[in-house]
Scaffold this motif. Structure first.
Motif, PDB file in Angstrom:
ATOM      1  N   ASP A  39       0.818  -1.212   0.000  1.00 49.77           N
ATOM      2  CA  ASP A  39       0.000   0.000   0.000  1.00 49.77           C
ATOM      3  C   ASP A  39       0.852   1.262   0.000  1.00 49.77           C
ATOM      4  O   ASP A  39       0.320   2.369  -0.126  1.00 49.77           O
ATOM      5  N   SER A  40       2.160   1.111   0.152  1.00 52.92           N
ATOM      6  CA  SER A  40       3.052   2.267   0.201  1.00 52.92           C
ATOM      7  C   SER A  40       3.417   2.727  -1.210  1.00 52.92           C
ATOM      8  O   SER A  40       3.962   1.939  -1.998  1.00 52.92           O
ATOM      9  N   PRO A  41       3.161   3.976  -1.558  1.00 50.28           N
ATOM     10  CA  PRO A  41       3.538   4.473  -2.890  1.00 50.28           C
ATOM     11  C   PRO A  41       5.043   4.370  -3.145  1.00 50.28           C
ATOM     12  O   PRO A  41       5.467   3.936  -4.216  1.00 50.28           O
ATOM     13  N   ALA A  42       5.840   4.755  -2.160  1.00 56.03           N
ATOM     14  CA  ALA A  42       7.288   4.734  -2.341  1.00 56.03           C
ATOM     15  C   ALA A  42       7.799   3.319  -2.585  1.00 56.03           C
ATOM     16  O   ALA A  42       8.624   3.080  -3.475  1.00 56.03           O
ATOM     17  N   VAL A  43       7.294   2.365  -1.791  1.00 52.89           N
ATOM     18  CA  VAL A  43       7.749   0.975  -1.918  1.00 52.89           C
ATOM     19  C   VAL A  43       7.322   0.382  -3.260  1.00 52.89           C
ATOM     20  O   VAL A  43       8.120  -0.250  -3.958  1.00 52.89           O
ATOM     21  N   THR A  44       6.073   0.590  -3.637  1.00 54.76           N
ATOM     22  CA  THR A  44       5.571  -0.022  -4.865  1.00 54.76           C
ATOM     23  C   THR A  44       6.179   0.616  -6.105  1.00 54.76           C
ATOM     24  O   THR A  44       6.475  -0.078  -7.088  1.00 54.76           O
ATOM     25  N   LEU A  45       6.381   1.922  -6.098  1.00 57.69           N
ATOM     26  CA  LEU A  45       7.017   2.568  -7.244  1.00 57.69           C
ATOM     27  C   LEU A  45       8.454   2.080  -7.418  1.00 57.69           C
ATOM     28  O   LEU A  45       8.931   1.909  -8.544  1.00 57.69           O
ATOM     29  N   LYS A  46       9.126   1.849  -6.307  1.00 59.32           N
ATOM     30  CA  LYS A  46      10.474   1.287  -6.378  1.00 59.32           C
ATOM     31  C   LYS A  46      10.421  -0.124  -6.947  1.00 59.32           C
ATOM     32  O   LYS A  46      11.280  -0.527  -7.754  1.00 59.32           O
ATOM     33  N   PHE A  47       9.416  -0.886  -6.541  1.00 63.16           N
ATOM     34  CA  PHE A  47       9.243  -2.245  -7.071  1.00 63.16           C
ATOM     35  C   PHE A  47       8.978  -2.209  -8.572  1.00 63.16           C
ATOM     36  O   PHE A  47       9.572  -2.971  -9.343  1.00 63.16           O
ATOM     37  N   LEU A  48       8.091  -1.326  -9.016  1.00 64.47           N
ATOM     38  CA  LEU A  48       7.738  -1.250 -10.434  1.00 64.47           C
ATOM     39  C   LEU A  48       8.902  -0.804 -11.295  1.00 64.47           C
ATOM     40  O   LEU A  48       8.975  -1.153 -12.483  1.00 64.47           O
ATOM     41  N   ALA A  49       9.808  -0.024 -10.730  1.00 64.74           N
ATOM     42  CA  ALA A  49      10.961   0.440 -11.495  1.00 64.74           C
ATOM     43  C   ALA A  49      11.798  -0.727 -12.003  1.00 64.74           C
ATOM     44  O   ALA A  49      12.429  -0.644 -13.065  1.00 64.74           O
ATOM     45  N   SER A  50      11.774  -1.840 -11.268  1.00 62.63           N
ATOM     46  CA  SER A  50      12.554  -3.023 -11.672  1.00 62.63           C
ATOM     47  C   SER A  50      11.691  -4.185 -12.129  1.00 62.63           C
ATOM     48  O   SER A  50      12.174  -5.083 -12.820  1.00 62.63           O
ATOM     49  N   HIS A  51      10.408  -4.165 -11.760  1.00 57.08           N
ATOM     50  CA  HIS A  51       9.555  -5.325 -12.032  1.00 57.08           C
ATOM     51  C   HIS A  51       8.190  -4.915 -12.590  1.00 57.08           C
ATOM     52  O   HIS A  51       7.162  -5.463 -12.183  1.00 57.08           O
ATOM     53  N   ALA A  52       8.192  -3.983 -13.504  1.00 61.87           N
ATOM     54  CA  ALA A  52       6.921  -3.538 -14.104  1.00 61.87           C
ATOM     55  C   ALA A  52       6.223  -4.678 -14.836  1.00 61.87           C
ATOM     56  O   ALA A  52       4.998  -4.673 -14.990  1.00 61.87           O
ATOM     57  N   ASP A  53       6.990  -5.676 -15.274  1.00 57.12           N
ATOM     58  CA  ASP A  53       6.414  -6.796 -16.016  1.00 57.12           C
ATOM     59  C   ASP A  53       5.423  -7.599 -15.156  1.00 57.12           C
ATOM     60  O   ASP A  53       4.527  -8.249 -15.701  1.00 57.12           O
ATOM     61  N   VAL A  54       5.578  -7.539 -13.833  1.00 59.47           N
ATOM     62  CA  VAL A  54       4.657  -8.268 -12.957  1.00 59.47           C
ATOM     63  C   VAL A  54       3.251  -7.697 -13.097  1.00 59.47           C
ATOM     64  O   VAL A  54       2.272  -8.439 -13.231  1.00 59.47           O
ATOM     65  N   TRP A  55       3.136  -6.387 -13.091  1.00 64.88           N
ATOM     66  CA  TRP A  55       1.832  -5.750 -13.276  1.00 64.88           C
ATOM     67  C   TRP A  55       1.293  -5.993 -14.678  1.00 64.88           C
ATOM     68  O   TRP A  55       0.098  -6.214 -14.861  1.00 64.88           O
ATOM     69  N   VAL A  56       2.175  -5.956 -15.667  1.00 66.03           N
ATOM     70  CA  VAL A  56       1.746  -6.195 -17.054  1.00 66.03           C
ATOM     71  C   VAL A  56       1.197  -7.609 -17.202  1.00 66.03           C
ATOM     72  O   VAL A  56       0.135  -7.818 -17.805  1.00 66.03           O
ATOM     73  N   ASN A  57       1.890  -8.574 -16.637  1.00 65.34           N
ATOM     74  CA  ASN A  57       1.424  -9.964 -16.701  1.00 65.34           C
ATOM     75  C   ASN A  57       0.114 -10.142 -15.928  1.00 65.34           C
ATOM     76  O   ASN A  57      -0.778 -10.884 -16.356  1.00 65.34           O
ATOM     77  N   ALA A  58      -0.006  -9.457 -14.791  1.00 63.18           N
ATOM     78  CA  ALA A  58      -1.247  -9.517 -14.020  1.00 63.18           C
ATOM     79  C   ALA A  58      -2.405  -8.946 -14.825  1.00 63.18           C
ATOM     80  O   ALA A  58      -3.521  -9.456 -14.795  1.00 63.18           O
ATOM     81  N   SER A  59      -2.120  -7.889 -15.574  1.00 65.06           N
ATOM     82  CA  SER A  59      -3.151  -7.295 -16.426  1.00 65.06           C
ATOM     83  C   SER A  59      -3.634  -8.289 -17.468  1.00 65.06           C
ATOM     84  O   SER A  59      -4.845  -8.437 -17.697  1.00 65.06           O
ATOM     85  N   LEU A  60      -2.707  -8.998 -18.085  1.00 60.42           N
ATOM     86  CA  LEU A  60      -3.073  -9.963 -19.129  1.00 60.42           C
ATOM     87  C   LEU A  60      -3.932 -11.098 -18.575  1.00 60.42           C
ATOM     88  O   LEU A  60      -4.947 -11.465 -19.175  1.00 60.42           O
TER      89      LEU A  60
END
Length: 239
Positions: A39-60
């Motif tokens: 739920d933390s913006p700072a933590v999740t944005l840091k995560f997405l900077a290296s692992h944006a593909d996780v969200w993309v795959n979740a979207s699919l």
């Protein structure tokens, strides 16, 4: 033709179940990699900077879940319609269709990883604000509504199948899994859940993949039944 239609619906339910299980696994990737506070913006944005593909795959997988669940909802309705009232089946199907719509909307939000990172690149505060909007509307909005509607659909199918005898009793009794999730979600806002034993939130979380496993079992039962029905009709034609 009827058996082919039933088979397609059963296959759609299997696809929806596997996609749902895949989605729940993908949602666990972030905390498993050390970014625990989702739920933390700072933590999740840091995560997405290296692992944006996780969200993309979740979207699919969410979009696949939404489309296949919509087909499966009406296919299951056809199976139960022969022994259940029209109003009952319309009500149950409405819950399934609503769940599919919620999963579709959440899937579109999960596709926003790269736009979110772009906004953060323009202004850190903008990026964090955009994430909070996605988190509240997505996880605490569409995802929660989709899960609740899906569980209500599963409970409705189980109850209708048990009462009419249209589905195996064992499959219907497994409908207690989504029922647990429904009860805990309803009790949550009322405060009554505080009177129950601690740790029930773990049961509520396990009930999510448990409900997808239930739908997978139902899909396998229906596809086996469709092949059996097709074989019976073939034997009748030959005779």
């Amino acid at each position: 033709m009827a058996s082919a239609h039933a088979r397609a619906g059963a296959f759609a339910l299997i696809v929806a179940s596997v996609a749902g299980i895949a989605w729940t696994v993908l949602e666990l990737v972030q905390p498993s990699l050390g970014f625990e506070d989702t739920d933390s913006p700072a933590v999740t944005l840091k995560f997405l900077a290296s692992h944006a593909d996780v969200w993309v795959n979740a979207s699919l997988v969410l979009l696949l879940l939404a489309g296949s669940l919509l087909v499966a909802t009406f296919a299951v309705s056809d199976v139960l319609a022969q022994r259940s009232s029209r109003l009952t089946m319309r009500s149950i199907s409405a819950a399934g269709a609503f769940a599919a719509a919620c999963f579709f909307m959440f899937g579109t939000l999960r596709a926003s990883a790269h736009p979110l990172l772009y906004i953060e690149g323009l202004d850190r505060a903008w990026g964090e604000s955009a994430f909070l909007v996605i988190q509240m509307v997505g996880i605490h909005g569409f995802a929660q509504a989709g899960i609740l509607a899906f569980c209500l659909w599963a409970v409705g199918v189980s109850a209708a199948g048990l009462r009419s005898g249209a589905l195996p009793r064992a499959v219907c009794l497994l409908g207690v899994i989504p029922a647990i999730r429904v009860v805990l979600l309803v009790l949550g806002p009322t405060g009554a859940i505080e009177m129950l034993p601690d740790g029930l939130w773990v049961v509520a979380m396990i009930a999510i993949p448990g409900t997808f496993l239930w739908s997978l079992i139902l899909g396998l039962v229906l596809i086996r039944r469709s092949f059996g029905a097709g074989q019976v009709r073939t034997d009748e034609v030959i005779a």
